[in-house]
Design an enzyme around this catalytic site. Structure first.
Site, PDB file in Angstrom:
ATOM      1  N   PRO A 161       0.813  -1.230   0.000  1.00  0.00           N
ATOM      2  CA  PRO A 161       0.000   0.000   0.000  1.00  0.00           C
ATOM      3  C   PRO A 161       0.844   1.276   0.000  1.00  0.00           C
ATOM      4  CG  PRO A 161      -0.939  -1.602   1.504  1.00  0.00           C
ATOM      5  CD  PRO A 161       0.404  -2.140   1.096  1.00  0.00           C
ATOM      6  N   TYR A 162       1.982   1.248   0.688  1.00  0.00           N
ATOM      7  CA  TYR A 162       2.882   2.403   0.709  1.00  0.00           C
ATOM      8  C   TYR A 162       3.433   2.671  -0.692  1.00  0.00           C
ATOM      9  CZ  TYR A 162       7.237   4.983   1.620  1.00  0.00           C
ATOM     10  OH  TYR A 162       8.267   5.891   1.590  1.00  0.00           O
ATOM     11  N   PHE A 163       3.846   1.607  -1.383  1.00  0.00           N
ATOM     12  CA  PHE A 163       4.380   1.777  -2.729  1.00  0.00           C
ATOM     13  C   PHE A 163       3.303   2.233  -3.704  1.00  0.00           C
ATOM     14  CE2 PHE A 163       7.902  -0.779  -1.083  1.00  0.00           C
ATOM     15  CZ  PHE A 163       8.981  -0.125  -1.634  1.00  0.00           C
TER      16      PHE A 163
END
Length: 217
Positions: free
Chosen positions: A128-130
């Site tokens: 999700p961060y990427f």
């Protein structure tokens, strides 16, 4: 240039403030979200402006008067949930891009994540961060702004090494990490280096001095 550093209280942001002050070519202006952070920067002789990336584009834009370039180095941090990743790392970045355009500012430097441009390289635990970084970067690159997207490797709290590898197609580098202070030095060097205009690249410790590494882009 007056450089608004969004996320100035973060580790890279604090290094960038110090680097710009030391070099004396550009004037750092800190964008922070707490009153006590404003005072901390003002006590160091740095102008600070209070803002919140979860508020409206217009409220962010209000902090951009007399600014010549914007650096986005804010992040939700590892201790928050993916809701904050969405609100800060993605939507906060997009709103900052929109506020920059609305302010008539052309220059924008984005601090992203190593290989955020390549879905096949993303860590499953941090996907999700990427995703947030990937689409924030795309939004910036699809804008009319004069952008630079810097994707640093594993961030370390070490002393400056001062030599880096910068590449838009990095394969099997000697190192996958970089001191935060060297990321800050690369941001500072990128601000008015035409070789970095409309460029996005991964960044790790390497063998070239910063100026030479950027001029190879």
């Amino acid at each position: 240039m007056n450089v608004l550093i969004v996320g100035a209280n973060g580790q890279i942001g604090q290094h960038l403030v110090d680097v710009l002050k030391e070099e004396g070519k550009h004037t750092p202006v800190a964008f922070v979200r707490k009153e006590e952070q404003v005072k901390q920067f003002e006590d160091k002789g740095v102008e600070a402006r209070l803002g919140n990336l979860e508020e409206s584009v217009s409220s962010i834009k209000e902090q951009m008067s007399d600014i010549d370039a914007v650096v986005f180095t804010a992040g939700s941090g590892g201790s928050t949930g993916y809701d904050k990743t969405l609100l800060i790392d993605l939507d906060g970045a997009v709103k900052t891009v929109e506020a920059t355009k609305a302010s008539g500012i052309d220059r924008f430097v984005m601090v992203s994540a190593f290989q955020a441009d390549d879905r096949d390289k993303w860590n499953e635990d941090m996907k999700p961060y990427f995703v947030a970084k990937h689409f924030a970067d795309m939004w910036l690159m699809d804008s009319s702004l004069n952008y630079t997207v810097i994707r640093p490797g594993l961030l370390e709290n070490e002393d400056s090494i001062g030599t880096v590898l910068a590449s838009d197609s990095m394969t099997d580098p000697d190192s996958y990490s970089i001191p935060r202070v060297d990321v800050a030095k690369v941001i500072a060097a990128s601000l008015d280096n035409e070789a970095t205009y409309k460029q996005s690249f991964d960044l790790v410790t390497g063998k070239d001095n910063i100026k030479d590494a950027l001029n190879k882009l």
